[in-house]
Structures are given as structure tokens and as C-alpha cells.
Design a protein around this motif. Structure first.
Motif, PDB file in Angstrom:
ATOM      1  N   LEU A 111       8.897  -3.306   7.051  1.00 20.95           N
ATOM      2  CA  LEU A 111       9.635  -3.462   5.806  1.00 20.95           C
ATOM      3  C   LEU A 111       8.696  -3.291   4.623  1.00 20.95           C
ATOM      4  CD1 LEU A 111      11.445  -6.620   7.113  1.00 20.95           C
ATOM      5  CD2 LEU A 111      12.650  -4.507   6.562  1.00 20.95           C
ATOM      6  N   LEU A 112       9.091  -2.430   3.693  1.00 24.38           N
ATOM      7  CA  LEU A 112       8.276  -2.181   2.502  1.00 24.38           C
ATOM      8  C   LEU A 112       8.846  -3.000   1.344  1.00 24.38           C
ATOM      9  CD1 LEU A 112       5.938  -0.489   1.300  1.00 24.38           C
ATOM     10  CD2 LEU A 112       7.654   1.209   0.628  1.00 24.38           C
ATOM     11  N   GLU A 131      -0.811  -1.416   6.094  1.00 25.34           N
ATOM     12  CA  GLU A 131      -1.113  -2.802   5.746  1.00 25.34           C
ATOM     13  C   GLU A 131      -0.200  -3.339   4.650  1.00 25.34           C
ATOM     14  OE1 GLU A 131      -3.355  -0.215   2.897  1.00 25.34           O
ATOM     15  OE2 GLU A 131      -2.927  -0.207   5.057  1.00 25.34           O
ATOM     16  N   GLN A 132       0.503  -2.451   3.927  1.00 32.52           N
ATOM     17  CA  GLN A 132       1.375  -2.889   2.841  1.00 32.52           C
ATOM     18  C   GLN A 132       2.787  -3.221   3.328  1.00 32.52           C
ATOM     19  OE1 GLN A 132       0.227  -3.404  -0.206  1.00 32.52           O
ATOM     20  NE2 GLN A 132      -1.818  -2.696   0.412  1.00 32.52           N
ATOM     21  N   TRP A 133       3.077  -2.955   4.594  1.00 35.43           N
ATOM     22  CA  TRP A 133       4.405  -3.210   5.143  1.00 35.43           C
ATOM     23  C   TRP A 133       4.413  -4.551   5.872  1.00 35.43           C
ATOM     24  CZ3 TRP A 133       8.404   0.829   5.490  1.00 35.43           C
ATOM     25  CH2 TRP A 133       8.027   2.019   4.850  1.00 35.43           C
ATOM     26  N   VAL A 134       5.540  -5.226   5.810  1.00 33.58           N
ATOM     27  CA  VAL A 134       5.738  -6.431   6.616  1.00 33.58           C
ATOM     28  C   VAL A 134       6.242  -5.983   7.985  1.00 33.58           C
ATOM     29  CG1 VAL A 134       7.060  -8.566   6.873  1.00 33.58           C
ATOM     30  CG2 VAL A 134       6.236  -7.860   4.621  1.00 33.58           C
ATOM     31  N   ARG A 202      15.568  -7.081  -1.197  1.00 37.64           N
ATOM     32  CA  ARG A 202      14.214  -7.609  -0.998  1.00 37.64           C
ATOM     33  C   ARG A 202      13.268  -6.493  -0.572  1.00 37.64           C
ATOM     34  NH1 ARG A 202      11.797 -12.462  -0.349  1.00 37.64           N
ATOM     35  NH2 ARG A 202      13.794 -13.512  -0.557  1.00 37.64           N
ATOM     36  N   TRP A 203      13.828  -5.464   0.104  1.00 38.52           N
ATOM     37  CA  TRP A 203      12.978  -4.425   0.677  1.00 38.52           C
ATOM     38  C   TRP A 203      13.342  -3.064   0.097  1.00 38.52           C
ATOM     39  CZ3 TRP A 203       9.509  -7.312   2.795  1.00 38.52           C
ATOM     40  CH2 TRP A 203       9.874  -8.506   3.416  1.00 38.52           C
ATOM     41  N   ARG A 204      12.343  -2.228  -0.040  1.00 41.22           N
ATOM     42  CA  ARG A 204      12.555  -0.871  -0.550  1.00 41.22           C
ATOM     43  C   ARG A 204      12.954   0.091   0.563  1.00 41.22           C
ATOM     44  NH1 ARG A 204       7.897   2.741  -3.637  1.00 41.22           N
ATOM     45  NH2 ARG A 204       9.208   4.575  -4.090  1.00 41.22           N
TER      46      ARG A 204
END
Length: 666
Positions: A111-112, A131-134, A202-204
Motif C-alpha cells: 500500500l502506497l 521501502e515507501q510502501w506498507v 488512506r492509500w494512493r
């Protein structure tokens, strides 16, 4: 009824695997026969990679609450025995969600965060920054865990209006008198709560990586949010949706075509030219029309009216408007109820996907394969022909030595050495031709390079990012694309110049040294020019009245420019790659014939030396050449057989694949 989409995709995957395996066998055989020059190796690699990595993207697009996620569940995930994608009442998919499979990555949901919209990087750039994604690990054998994890795509945040504006989910009220923009703004903004906060995703973007049978074979599913979220993410509508091989646009049978449905269709999906074949309109929730008061005939008549009305409003053929109940179709598959499945209309939709989308995709891939294999065969046959001609020349020389004395044999050796010296002296001229060829090619790559593209886009980027209304942006935009088309046209013209130069040089070398060089025809860039036109048409809608307010926002225009730049770079890189492969084909052909000629000189001198020192050498060498000619004949027959097998590879019969599908058991 024909095979379902899932069955057809199974067959397509089996064909791709069989083709890749036979192509690898061809490569191994050509390597063992020394038929693998740089151009052939590159062509084989690209062909195998293209077939192995071929993706088929199906995009589901609609306003919220039309049942997209439920339809995805019904077509692809019914075997889990429950809903996997969130499909409850109200808005479910809040961010664009891609479902695919990459064996190099563990099963996961990535998730971005929506905050990345305020950063300068494009969505394509963020894909490379893991590393920027959940990331949430997935247990593919646990349906409950999957469903719970996928609910993440429904999550929202409440933020101040200022932050919503920066993220692209709030448009300010227009100036007085701008009625069209006022209507758009009023319908697009979320409703503030008592604290003045508004709801945003919440996510892009979400990436789901699971080893589903169809995803493993190259299917990519794109689930999109509604109008407001789609319009706020230019990269989605400029890059992802236009590249989908099939777009399912969903309406509600209970609502028909609403104003927001029509806005999505006109702004983001309305097909141009042949793209209409890749659009299917799904009239979902037909079960809302089923009741105990109306007769089945009355229900069907009402449904037919809805389909005709949708087809007319969207300008689509009636045959491409399909009534479906995704919810009943999912239920029928879970319960194995054939009658309810037939009533749901789901089999007809799957067949339309299979015959239309997959049928076209297979035809395109097979045409590409046929062209690639034919070029491979031509390259290899040229090398075999050179070897056969050299053997024929050696045979004539050796037969002329029968009964001759040592002096004649020495004279022949001297003549061969003289030919070799003259041939070696031609190397300087050949190198000069190479230098000119490379210089012209370098000029083409500069025309198609990132720096050139950035220069051509600078005026448009400056106009879009200027403060205030973008009144002159449309003209600058049209002028920019006109220059981009000229760049591709100039590259095509330069390639034609290189072709003419090589043609003249190759004819001279053929006449002087008995080569069989033939300058390959440069690739046509017309399909890429056409793609450029499609990008222009698709992107032009962002410069209309409906997006006047969005274009005032610097964050939105930055996303717009990045999305456009990403797509255009892909087009120009494709053009450069095509021309590079063509150039390699020409130079590799010359290298191959130079190499074979040098080998021929060495073999001729060796044969004469053997004959001079041994009385039996002449007979033995003639016998060796006869055997070599026989082997070349066998090699050519084997080449024909292997390449024809690739061209004739049949599609597997339905049910031949061992991959499970989502169809009901008989």
C-alpha cells in the motif's frame, strides 16, 4: 457456449509456455551449430521474453457502488467460497488496486500512502521504492486472512480541506458565471463533517501479489475507484487504463446511466477507432429487476430497454452491453447452482471476454511470433547459404587440382593468399561504413532520448505549472505533440537514409567479394505515431472546461506532467529499441559474412597444404567437403522443422490445461 474467460486464459498460458520451451530448444540448437550471431541472439531473447512475460490487463472502471469488486470476486475468486475483495454496501475500493503475480516477491499486499501525491516522484517511480510502501504478508490458503487484508483498500482518513486540496480531492468554488465548472466542483467535493474535516483515501495505490492460477499466467486485474479519485490521478487515466487490453465499464441496472457514469465514460473511457472493441459495458445488479409481480417476459423487456438506452447514451454497439448480476453469479458458483448461474448472465460476460479480448490478444501475439520466427529463420538461412557457397567454391578449386603437379598447387596457394590480402585491405572501408552508420544511429538516439523529450515538453510544462487559469495551454499542448510526431518522423527518415547507405555499400561488397548481404528494411514507427495520437487524445480531456479548477492547483498539474512524461518516454524508448535491434541485424549480418569468409580462407589454405604434402589429401578433402555439404542440407532441414513447429504450435484444447479454473463442475 464457448469456453469461459478463465478457460481461454488457461489455454493461452499453456500455449505461451509450450512456445517458450520450443524457442529455447531452437536457441540451444542454433548455438550448437554456430548460427547464433549477436542479432539472432538478441531477437531470440526478445521473442522469448515477450512471450514469457506477456501480460493481459483487464480494468474494471465505474462510479462507486456499481459492483466492480463483486464482479472480480465472481469471475476470479469464487473457488475460495467467500468474498475476497471487499464488496459491502457503499464505497469499498478507495484506491486503484492492481492484482498480479511476481514469483520474485512473496505473496503480499503493498500500500502506497496517499501523502506521496505531494512528492515530485511519479507513481512509476514509487513502484521502484519498496521501502515507501506498507507491506502486509498474505496467506493464500487462508480465505479469511486474505479478505481481512484486502479490506485495507477501503480505508479512509479525515483531513482538513487544505490537505484534501493539496492531495487533489478538493476543488475550490469557481468564479461567478462559470456554470460548467461550478457543477463539476459541486458534484466532486467530499462533504465536510462537523469539525470541517473531509474524507480522503488512506492509500494512493495498492498492489496485490498472489499466486492465483490466472495471475501466474500473466493476467493483471485493475480495480479502480470512482470518478473523483480517478480524475485526481492522471497517471491512472493516462498510463494504466489506456494500456488495458480490456476495460469493463460498469453501470447499475437499477440506476441506468447517471451523470457521474457519463462523466467517467466521456472523460476517461470513450473509445476512439479500434479501441471500441476493447470496451465492454456491464449492466450489473439485474437481480434488482427480478420480482414476483412482473412476469419473466416483462422483466426481460425492461432489461432490454436498459441495455438499449445504455448503448445509445454511450455510443456503443448493443452487443457490447451485457446484463449481469455479479452477486448472484458469485453465489451460484459457490453453491454450484447451474440455473442461477445462467440467470446471472455471468457465463455470457466470461465468453465475451474470452472470445473478444483473449481472441484479439492471441492473434496479436501470434502475429508477432510469426514475424519474429520468420526473421530468425531468414538470418540463419543466410549463414547456411554463405557456408554452402564457400564449400562449392572450395570444391571447384580442389577438383581443378586433379592430376596437377606441385607447381600448380603452389600457384593456387599464392592466389588464395593474394585474395586474402585484398580482402583484409577492405577492412578500412568497411570500418568507415560502420563509423558513418553508428554516427547516424547516434543522431537518431539523441532525437529519441530523454533530453530531447524534456526539451520538447518544456514549454508545455511551463504553461501547465504557471499560476492561474491555463488559457493558452491547449494550443501549446497541441503544438508540443505536433513536434513530438515530427521527431518520430525525423527518426524514421534517418533510418531510411541509413538503409539507403547500407544498401549501396552492401551491393558493392556483394559484387567485389561475392557476399550475399541484404540491408534489412527499417522498422515502421507508424504504430508508435498512432500511439502518440491516442495519448494526445486521451490527455486532451484534462484541458477541457471540466478540469479548469484542477489545472489551477500546482500539485495536480505536476502529477499531470509526470504522468504524461512517463507515457511519452515509454513510446520514445520503444522506438529507440526497435531501431537498435534493426541496426544490430544489419551489422551482425556483415560480421557473420566477414567471419565466414575469414574461416573460408583458412580452410582453403589448409586444404592446399594437405594436398601438397600428401597424395591422398585431395581425395580426403573432397570427401570432407561432400560430407560438410550433406550436413548443411540436414542443418537447413532441421532449421525449417524447428521454426515451422513454432509457427504451427496449436492452441491447447479446452480443458487440456492442468490449471484449475473458476467454472462450475459438470
Amino acid at each position: 457456449m464457448g469456453p469461459s474467460f478463465n478457460e481461454q486464459f488457461d489455454q493461452h498460458g499453456a500455449w505461451r509456455r509450450a512456445f517458450a520451451q520450443q524457442l529455447r530448444q531452437l536457441a540451444e540448437w542454433m548455438g550448437s551449430c554456430e548460427l547464433m550471431d549477436a542479432a539472432v541472439q538478441e531477437r531470440l531473447h526478445r521473442l522469448e521474453e515477450q512471450v514469457r512475460s506477456d501480460k493481459v490487463m483487464v480494468a474494471f472502471v465505474a462510479e462507486f457502488s456499481r459492483g466492480k469488486s463483486e464482479l472480480i470476486n465472481a469471475i476470479f475468486f469464487a473457488s475460495y467460497g467467500r468474498r475476497i475483495m471487499p464488496a459491502s454496501a457503499g464505497r469499498t475500493t478507495m484506491c486503484p488496486t492492481e492484482l498480479a503475480y511476481d514469483p520474485a516477491t512473496p505473496p503480499s499486499l503493498r500500500l502506497l500512502p496517499i501523502e506521496t501525491r505531494q512528492a515530485p516522484q511519479s507513481l512509476a517511480d514509487w513502484r521502484l521504492r519498496a521501502e515507501q510502501w506498507v507491506q502486509i504478508e498474505l496467506d493464500v490458503d487462508n480465505a479469511d486472512q486474505l479478505a481481512h487484508a484486502f479490506e485495507k483498500v477501503s480505508e479512509v482518513r479525515r483531513v482538513p480541506v487544505e490537505e484534501a486540496r493539496a492531495l487533489g480531492f478538493w476543488r475550490d468554488e469557481p468564479q461567478e458565471g462559470d456554470a460548467a465548472a461550478a457543477a463539476t466542483a459541486a458534484s466532486g467535493n467530499p462533504v465536510p463533517d462537523e469539525a470541517g474535516l473531509v474524507e480522503v483515501p488512506r492509500w494512493r495505490h495498492a498492489l496485490i501479489n498472489i499466486p492465483h492460477p490466472l495471475l501466474k499466467q500473466g493476467l493483471v486485474i485493475l480495480d479502480t475507484p470512482g470518478l473523483n479519485a480517478v480524475g485526481a490521478e492522471p497517471e491512472l487515466t493516462i498510463n494504466l487504463i489506456p494500456q488495458a487490453h480490456a476495460v469493463l465499464f460498469m453501470l447499475g441496472a437499477d440506476t441506468g446511466v447517471t451523470q457521474s457514469d457519463l462523466a467517467i465514460w466521456r472523460e476517461h473511457l470513450a473509445p476512439a477507432g479500434q479501441a471500441a472493441d476493447a470496451r465492454l459495458v456491464v449492466l450489473n445488479k439485474i437481480d434488482t429487476l427480478w420480482d414476483t409481480i412482473n412476469t419473466p417476459a416483462q422483466v426481460q423487456a425492461q432489461l432490454d430497454r436498459q441495455c438499449r438506452s445504455a448503448a445509445e447514451m454511450l455510443g456503443m454497439p448493443l452487443a457490447q452491453v451485457l446484463p449481469v448480476s455479479a452477486q448472484k453469479g458469485l453465489l451460484a458458483k459457490m453453491r454450484h447452482e447451474h440455473g442461477l448461474l445462467a440467470m446471472s448472465g455471468l457465463p455470457q460476460l466470461e465468453e465475451a471476454l474470452a472470445q473478444g479480448i483473449m481472441g484479439r490478444r492471441q492473434a496479436i501475439l501470434r502475429a508477432t511470433v510469426a514475424t519474429g520466427v520468420a526473421q530468425l529463420r531468414a538470418e540463419a538461412e543466410r549463414t547456411i547459404h554463405i557456408r554452402r557457397r564457400d564449400l562449392d567454391e572450395q570444391m571447384l578449386e580442389l577438383r581443378s587440382l586433379r592430376g596437377k603437379n606441385a607447381q600448380v598447387i603452389d600457384n593456387m596457394r599464392g592466389r588464395i593468399e593474394q585474395e586474402q590480402r585484398e580482402f583484409d585491405a577492405s577492412a578500412a572501408r568497411i570500418q568507415a561504413v560502420r563509423a558513418v552508420h553508428l554516427r547516424l544511429l547516434r543522431d537518431i538516439f539523441q532525437q529519441l532520448g530523454a533530453r530531447s523529450l524534456k526539451t520538447e515538453m518544456s514549454a508545455l510544462e511551463e504553461a501547465l505549472q504557471a499560476r492561474g487559469l491555463k488559457l493558452g495551454a491547449r494550443k501549446i499542448y497541441i503544438d508540443t505533440f505536433s513536434r513530438l510526431r515530427k521527431l518520430l518522423g525525423s527518426a524514421q527518415g534517418s533510418a531510411s537514409e541509413i538503409h539507403a547507405m547500407l544498401g549501396g555499400t552492401f551491393r558493392q561488397l556483394n559484387a567485389e567479394y561475392g557476399f550475399s548481404l541484404q540491408a534489412p528494411t527499417p522498422p515502421s514507427l507508424a504504430p508508435l505515431v498512432q500511439e502518440l495520437q491516442q495519448i494526445e487524445d486521451r490527455h486532451l480531456q484534462y484541458l477541457g472546461v471540466g478540469n479548469t479548477l484542477r489545472l489551477v492547483q500546482p500539485e495536480f498539474t505536476q502529477r499531470l506532467v509526470r504522468a504524461l512524461g512517463t507515457r511519452l518516454r515509454a513510446v520514445f524508448e520503444a522506438a529507440a529499441n526497435e531501431l537498435e535491434l534493426w541496426s544490430k541485424s544489419a551489422t551482425a549480418q556483415l560480421d557473420a559474412q566477414l567471419r565466414e569468409r575469414k574461416r573460408s580462407f583458412a580452410r582453403r589454405i589448409e586444404a592446399v597444404d594437405r594436398i601438397r604434402h600428401a597424395a591422398s589429401g585431395l581425395v580426403e578433402r573432397i570427401a570432407e567437403i561432400e560430407l560438410a555439404e550433406q550436413r548443411l542440407t540436414e542443418m537447413h532441414a532441421r532449421l525449417q522443422s524447428l521454426t515451422q513447429q513454432l509457427l504451427d504450435l496449436p492452441r491447447p484444447e479446452a480443458g487440456a490445461s492442468a490449471t484449475p479454473t473458476e467454472t462450475l463442475p459438470a
